[in-house]
Design an enzyme around this catalytic site. Structure first.
Site, short mmCIF file in Angstrom:
data_model
loop_
_atom_site.label_atom_id
_atom_site.label_comp_id
_atom_site.label_asym_id
_atom_site.label_seq_id
_atom_site.Cartn_x
_atom_site.Cartn_y
_atom_site.Cartn_z
N LYS A 1 -8.33 4.10 1.96
CA LYS A 1 -7.58 5.31 1.65
C LYS A 1 -7.78 5.82 0.24
O LYS A 1 -7.99 7.03 0.03
CB LYS A 1 -6.09 5.07 1.91
CG LYS A 1 -5.81 4.85 3.39
CD LYS A 1 -4.41 4.35 3.64
CE LYS A 1 -4.34 3.66 4.98
NZ LYS A 1 -5.15 2.40 5.05
N GLN B 1 -7.61 -1.45 4.66
CA GLN B 1 -6.55 -0.76 3.92
C GLN B 1 -7.14 -0.09 2.68
O GLN B 1 -6.57 0.86 2.14
CB GLN B 1 -5.46 -1.76 3.52
CG GLN B 1 -4.32 -1.18 2.73
CD GLN B 1 -3.12 -2.11 2.69
OE1 GLN B 1 -2.39 -2.23 3.65
NE2 GLN B 1 -2.94 -2.79 1.57
N THR C 1 -39.41 27.62 -11.72
CA THR C 1 -39.76 26.29 -11.20
C THR C 1 -39.99 25.46 -12.45
O THR C 1 -40.45 25.99 -13.47
CB THR C 1 -41.03 26.31 -10.33
OG1 THR C 1 -42.12 26.76 -11.13
CG2 THR C 1 -40.88 27.23 -9.11
N HIS C 2 -39.61 24.20 -12.40
CA HIS C 2 -39.67 23.31 -13.57
C HIS C 2 -38.84 23.87 -14.73
O HIS C 2 -39.11 23.58 -15.89
CB HIS C 2 -41.11 23.07 -14.04
CG HIS C 2 -42.07 22.76 -12.94
ND1 HIS C 2 -42.39 21.48 -12.57
CD2 HIS C 2 -42.75 23.58 -12.10
CE1 HIS C 2 -43.24 21.50 -11.55
NE2 HIS C 2 -43.47 22.77 -11.24
N SER D 1 0.81 -1.21 0.00
CA SER D 1 0.00 0.00 0.00
C SER D 1 0.85 1.27 0.00
O SER D 1 0.31 2.37 0.00
CB SER D 1 -0.93 0.01 1.22
OG SER D 1 -0.18 -0.05 2.41
N ASN E 1 -2.29 -1.26 13.74
CA ASN E 1 -3.74 -1.06 13.70
C ASN E 1 -4.15 0.29 14.30
O ASN E 1 -4.96 1.01 13.71
CB ASN E 1 -4.45 -2.20 14.43
CG ASN E 1 -4.24 -3.53 13.73
OD1 ASN E 1 -3.73 -3.58 12.61
ND2 ASN E 1 -4.62 -4.62 14.38
N LYS F 1 -16.73 28.82 -30.73
CA LYS F 1 -17.14 28.24 -29.45
C LYS F 1 -16.35 28.76 -28.27
O LYS F 1 -15.16 29.01 -28.34
CB LYS F 1 -16.98 26.71 -29.50
CG LYS F 1 -17.93 26.01 -30.42
CD LYS F 1 -19.36 26.04 -29.93
CE LYS F 1 -19.55 25.11 -28.76
NZ LYS F 1 -19.97 23.77 -29.13
N GLU G 1 -18.72 22.14 -16.47
CA GLU G 1 -19.16 20.78 -16.82
C GLU G 1 -18.40 19.74 -16.00
O GLU G 1 -18.96 18.73 -15.57
CB GLU G 1 -18.93 20.53 -18.32
CG GLU G 1 -19.83 21.40 -19.20
CD GLU G 1 -19.34 21.39 -20.65
OE1 GLU G 1 -19.64 20.41 -21.36
OE2 GLU G 1 -18.67 22.34 -21.07
N TYR H 1 -9.82 -5.11 13.62
CA TYR H 1 -9.22 -4.76 12.34
C TYR H 1 -9.26 -5.92 11.34
O TYR H 1 -9.03 -7.07 11.71
CB TYR H 1 -7.75 -4.34 12.55
CG TYR H 1 -7.03 -4.00 11.26
CD1 TYR H 1 -7.12 -2.72 10.71
CD2 TYR H 1 -6.29 -4.96 10.58
CE1 TYR H 1 -6.48 -2.42 9.52
CE2 TYR H 1 -5.65 -4.66 9.38
CZ TYR H 1 -5.75 -3.38 8.85
OH TYR H 1 -5.12 -3.09 7.68
N ASN I 1 -16.57 27.24 -24.46
CA ASN I 1 -17.27 26.19 -23.72
C ASN I 1 -17.00 26.28 -22.22
O ASN I 1 -15.87 26.52 -21.81
CB ASN I 1 -16.84 24.81 -24.23
CG ASN I 1 -17.22 24.59 -25.68
OD1 ASN I 1 -18.26 25.08 -26.14
ND2 ASN I 1 -16.37 23.91 -26.42
N SER J 1 -13.11 25.31 -29.06
CA SER J 1 -13.29 24.05 -29.78
C SER J 1 -12.19 23.94 -30.83
O SER J 1 -11.78 24.94 -31.41
CB SER J 1 -14.66 24.04 -30.45
OG SER J 1 -14.65 23.13 -31.54
N1 ARG Z 1 -1.39 -0.81 5.74
C1 ARG Z 1 -2.33 -1.22 6.72
C2 ARG Z 1 -3.66 -0.47 6.51
O1 ARG Z 1 -3.67 0.48 5.85
C3 ARG Z 1 -1.81 -0.93 8.09
C4 ARG Z 1 -2.40 -1.79 9.16
C5 ARG Z 1 -1.90 -3.16 9.03
N2 ARG Z 1 -2.33 -3.97 10.11
C6 ARG Z 1 -2.29 -5.29 10.05
N3 ARG Z 1 -2.73 -5.94 11.08
N4 ARG Z 1 -1.91 -5.92 8.98
O2 ARG Z 1 -4.67 -0.88 6.98
#
Ligand code: ARG
Length: 481
Positions: A348, A345, A178-179, A46, A133, A306, A313, A340, A308, A300
């Protein structure tokens, strides 16, 4: 990071291995012990995206190390070495010299591995009374907290841009719809102030979410808390939290703080997309209500005439990503057992993307709002079209002749029908035409039939009368100062 091509070839190799196609058992077994391991890294790694958490990770580690020292869980010398090493890592990352390595999986282990290279075995003491964690729960929470603060600030900048236009156009007439049919005249300032209200609620949603998430999960450790005499109140305070979280399982397994922020973002995106849509409509030659400068438009490649509204948009369209991000994380979290799981993971990428998109969208919208130039003549002409003062005629009949509103509605409908036959506006209907509908109608009626009179008469609290609009502008200016 592994590039796409090599990922694809690994996938293929794995599929061949799994099906055993054309391979002997020994060969299959041999491949299975290596290739799945590579795929394991590919699916597990990650660092490519969670390196964005480096500032939060270092801040959390600094607070943790200082607390371990103060609680005499680690020595002053080890703490000093750790804190010095973390500073060096910050310098390396800032300078672009930090070796982000896939084999160390994520930001947490990359930092720790580098710390060991820099300061030796003392690095191993940093993780005392901590787990990845609670570490990731902390880092991500701090990232989302900052994202909420940023969104709030940006929304306020957008509100200020709207307020400036609203103030300049508190009396500029336009049709209220309206509408998407002409309904009653309003002022452009009033219309823009509607968005000031919406973005104000959006900003307060981010502020609410921020306040609710402002509890520190650090010290929950893996899931059950720690046997070391840690001081969670101290780390919470050092990292700007109101208090530590009160349940260690909840601390490492909850992501509703991110869901709440994404929900606020998704709602905000609906508002941005509506204003974007109106800008697109207003800019059409058919409406011609506003012009945008070259700064927020594109040409364009084939049609030289044009101009735009691409930025509008794209703001309209990017709302899709905000809504998708909420759904994506909600689906990841749904049905997960405590505490956990590695599923988390996946929190993110959607969150980072959503806030990147939101940042761009609010910024572009503030730019467009500041940049637009209304055409008051076209707006005023449109404000009077479509018998937009028909309600004013009905209200006049009620007020002046004491007619029940239902009857007034009926008489006014007949007046509109007659004006349509004569191909004129209500204000141009000869008095004898109106008298034919009700002989008690006098010339004074024409005072309420212009769009300006119509707007000015709507003095009820929150109405479109310019004085009401100015009062709301003053209130918001005060609130935002
Ligand atoms: N990269 C992991 C995450 O984003 C970190 C936590 C990992 N914990 C574990 N018990 N493998 O969640």
């Amino acid at each position: 990071m592994t590039d796409h091509a090599s990922k694809a070839s690994q996938d293929t190799a794995h599929m061949d291995a799994a099906s055993g196609s054309g391979q002997g058992q020994a060969m299959w077994g041999g491949r299975f012990s290596t290739k799945p391991a590579e795929l394991m890294q590919a699916i597990n790694v990650s660092i490519g995206f969670d390196k964005r958490l480096w500032r939060q990770d270092l801040a959390g580690s600094r607070a943790h190390a200082a607390m371990l020292r103060n609680q005499k869980i680690i020595s002053g010398d080890d703490a000093a070495a750790i804190l010095g090493g973390l500073d060096e890592i910050a310098r390396e990352i800032e300078a672009g010299d930090f070796p982000f390595r896939d084999e160390f999986e994520d930001i947490h282990m990359n930092v720790e591995a580098r710390l060991r290279e820099l300061i030796g075995p003392a690095a191993g003491r940093l993780h005392t009374a901590r787990s990845r964690n609670d570490q990731v729960a902390l880092d991500f929470r701090m990232w989302v907290r900052e994202a909420c603060e940023r969104a709030t600030g940006q929304l306020q900048a957008l509100q200020r841009a709207l307020l400036a236009q609203a103030e300049a156009h508190a009396e500029t007439l336009m049709p209220g719809f309206t509408h998407l049919q002409p309904a009653q005249p309003v002022t452009f300032g009033h219309h823009l102030m509607a968005y000031v209200e919406m973005f104000g609620r959006d900003a307060s949603r981010f502020a609410d979410a921020r306040a609710r998430m402002n509890e520190c999960p650090l010290g929950a450790a893996a899931l059950a808390g720690s046997p070391f005499p840690i001081d969670r109140h101290a780390t919470a305070a050092a990292l700007g939290f109101a208090r530590p979280t009160a349940n260690s399982l909840d601390s490492v397994s909850s992501r509703d703080f991110a869901l709440e922020a994404l929900a606020a973002g998704a709602i905000c995106a609906t508002h941005l997309s509506r204003l974007a849509e109106e800008i697109v409509i207003w800019m059409t030659p058919q409406f011609g209500f506003i012009r945008l400068s070259d700064a927020f438009t594109t040409g364009s490649s084939i049609m030289p005439q044009k101009k735009n509204p691409d930025a509008a948009e794209l703001v309209r369209a990017k709302a899709g990503r905000m809504m998708a991000a909420f759904t994506q994380l909600a689906v990841v979290m749904k049905g997960l057992p405590l505490a956990y799981s590695k599923d988390m993971q996946e929190d993110k990428v959607p969150t980072f993307e959503a806030f990147d998109v939101l940042d761009l969208s609010i910024g572009a919208m503030a730019g467009m709002v500041g940049d637009l130039t209304p055409d008051p003549d076209r707006m005023a002409a449109a404000a009077g079209a479509g018998f937009s003062t028909a309600t004013d005629l009905a209200d006049w009949l009620v007020r002046t002749l004491d007619m029940p509103f239902r009857d007034a509605h009926h008489v006014t409908g007949a007046a509109v029908k007659r004006a349509e036959q004569l191909d004129c506006g209500l204000a141009d209907l000869p008095l004898e035409e109106l008298k034919a509908l009700d002989p008690r109608i006098e010339a004074g009626v024409y005072d309420v039939l212009t769009p300006a009179a119509s707007a000015a008469s709507r003095k009820s609290y929150g109405g479109t009368a310019p004085d009401q609009v100015r009062a709301q502008i003053a209130r918001w200016k005060d609130a935002l100062s």
